[in-house]
Design a protein around this motif. Structure first.
Motif, PDB file in Angstrom:
ATOM      1  N   PHE A  37       0.842  -1.200   0.000  1.00 37.81           N
ATOM      2  CA  PHE A  37       0.000   0.000   0.000  1.00 37.81           C
ATOM      3  C   PHE A  37       0.879   1.252   0.000  1.00 37.81           C
TER       4      PHE A  37
ATOM      5  N   THR B 167      -8.272  -1.477  -8.395  1.00 35.22           N
ATOM      6  CA  THR B 167      -7.961  -2.337  -7.263  1.00 35.22           C
ATOM      7  C   THR B 167      -8.814  -3.597  -7.231  1.00 35.22           C
TER       8      THR B 167
ATOM      9  N   TYR C 155      -6.534   2.898   1.384  1.00 31.19           N
ATOM     10  CA  TYR C 155      -6.059   3.737   0.283  1.00 31.19           C
ATOM     11  C   TYR C 155      -6.036   5.207   0.684  1.00 31.19           C
TER      12      TYR C 155
ATOM     13  N   ILE D  92      -9.559   5.680  -7.566  1.00 28.08           N
ATOM     14  CA  ILE D  92      -9.386   4.288  -7.144  1.00 28.08           C
ATOM     15  C   ILE D  92     -10.618   3.537  -7.646  1.00 28.08           C
TER      16      ILE D  92
END
Length: 403
Positions: free
Chosen positions: A40, A61, A98, A143
């Protein structure tokens, strides 16, 4: 700054990079393990560095189902509703991670959920495109994940390798990085064959003769090397270079883009990629197949329409205006080759009656005056647009300029 060789005149010249992170890169030890915190952090730092160098990043993701299983300490469900429930639980934790890691390096992020329905509908597709452009213009990193909680089985991407290729086409990306737990495409499975060697550059996926046995897929992932090849083909036709690489090589992304460092396997983009509506057609999931003869295949590869005299067989159950897969027979091997996609003017039932007939006979068969072609050239998209394949001879010129 790196120029964008595939961008139309007047477009924003900032290169766009899509990074797809697999479940195996986000979780250690499956449901009994923990989140891979170092990955991460490495992802956040790498994307921030690319943004600093004038590029724009999108992260696709995986991991929502896997993280959900970890949070609840349960095994991965086999039924769709169970997977959707796990994804709903896991996505909360995943986006929190995230947000925490990217905010720690001063980089704002946004959550974007996409379903296949959004891609299939032209207006929704264009709306999504506008949203991505707005986010990237403000230096916000999207994301992206599939909207698992509302998708049904027949309208799912199926794996996030495919999703990432659709996103790369949607945002007109220059590079797609598929991060996984293997370091590229091999001639055979390196875990079982000591003679297997890594393939550094692939010009045409159809020319590959390799094994796609999973070399290290975890029990929580949905993709394998076969899905990555499919994703690379879709991205290539959209003008995007694809790199399959190990997640541990994340810090090398800048050198891969700026200095052509050889990491993983690079799949070259088509030199004359599809754009606009034609690119959207290529993204449509096929509802059936049309098998065509060699003459029809050559005609379509040179931007000609498809007529009934060129059709050998029709498969599936579809209606007019549906997307179909175009197949042709390889003259040397006799194997079927996937030529591309098309939107048909007629239903499968009608096309079956048209095979071998001329357009003049259509009225007598269906009782109305329809289009002369089965699919118009404006609605036909080949994997190798305009018949021009990429070449590694042009590799040095793909990303010229300085950093």
């Amino acid at each position: 700054m790196v120029p964008r060789p595939n961008s139309p005149a007047g477009a924003n010249q900032a290169p766009i990079v899509v990074v797809k992170v697999g479940t195996s890169s986000l979780l250690k030890g499956g449901t009994s393990g923990h989140l891979h915190l170092s990955n991460f952090g490495m992802l956040a730092e790498t994307c921030c560095e690319l943004q600093r160098r004038g590029m724009r990043c999108v992260v696709v993701t995986s991991g929502a189902v896997g993280v959900g299983c970890q949070v609840l300490n349960k095994k991965k469900p086999q039924d769709l509703a169970g997977k959707q429930a796990m994804a709903a639980v896991g996505m909360v934790r995943l986006m929190r991670m995230y947000d925490d890691f990217f905010q720690s390096v001063g980089q704002p992020v946004a959550q974007v959920l996409i379903s296949l329905d959004n891609i299939m509908d032209r207006q929704q597709y264009m709306n999504a495109q506008s949203t991505f452009r707005s986010l990237l213009a403000q230096d916000i990193i999207p994301i992206v994940n599939e909207n698992d909680t509302v998708a049904v089985q027949h309208t799912k991407f199926g794996d996030n390798d495919t999703l990432s290729a659709h996103v790369a086409a949607l945002v007109d990306a220059d590079y797609l990085f598929l991060l996984t737990d293997v370091d590229g495409l091999y001639t055979a499975n390196p875990n079982t064959n000591p003679d297997a060697t890594r393939i550094s550059v692939v010009e045409n996926i159809d020319d590959l003769e390799v094994s796609t046995d999973d070399a290290g897929a975890s029990g929580l992932g949905t993709g394998g090397m076969a899905t990555k090849l499919s994703a690379a083909r879709l991205a290539a036709a959209s003008g995007c270079n694809t790199v399959v690489m190990h997640a541990n090589a994340l810090p090398d992304l800048s050198d891969i883009i700026l200095h052509q460092k050889s990491v993983g396997t690079l799949f070259l983009a088509m030199p004359r990629p599809l754009r606009g509506r034609k690119r959207w057609i290529l993204l449509l999931p096929p509802s059936g197949d049309l098998v065509v003869n060699a003459n029809a295949a050559r005609a379509m590869e040179t931007n000609k329409s498809l007529f009934s005299t060129g059709i050998v067989a029709c498969r599936g159950d579809f209606v007019a205006e549906d997307g179909v897969r175009i197949l042709t027979i390889d003259s040397e091997t006799g194997d079927e080759r996937d030529l591309g996609r098309a939107i048909t003017n007629y239903s499968s039932e009608e096309i079956e009656t048209f095979i071998g007939k001329s357009a003049d006979e259509f009225y007598e068969i269906v009782g109305y005056a329809g289009a002369e072609s089965i699919a118009h050239r404006n609605n036909i998209c080949c994997w190798i647009p305009f018949g021009q394949e990429p070449s590694s001879l042009n590799l040095a010129g793909m990303t010229g300029g300085s950093d």
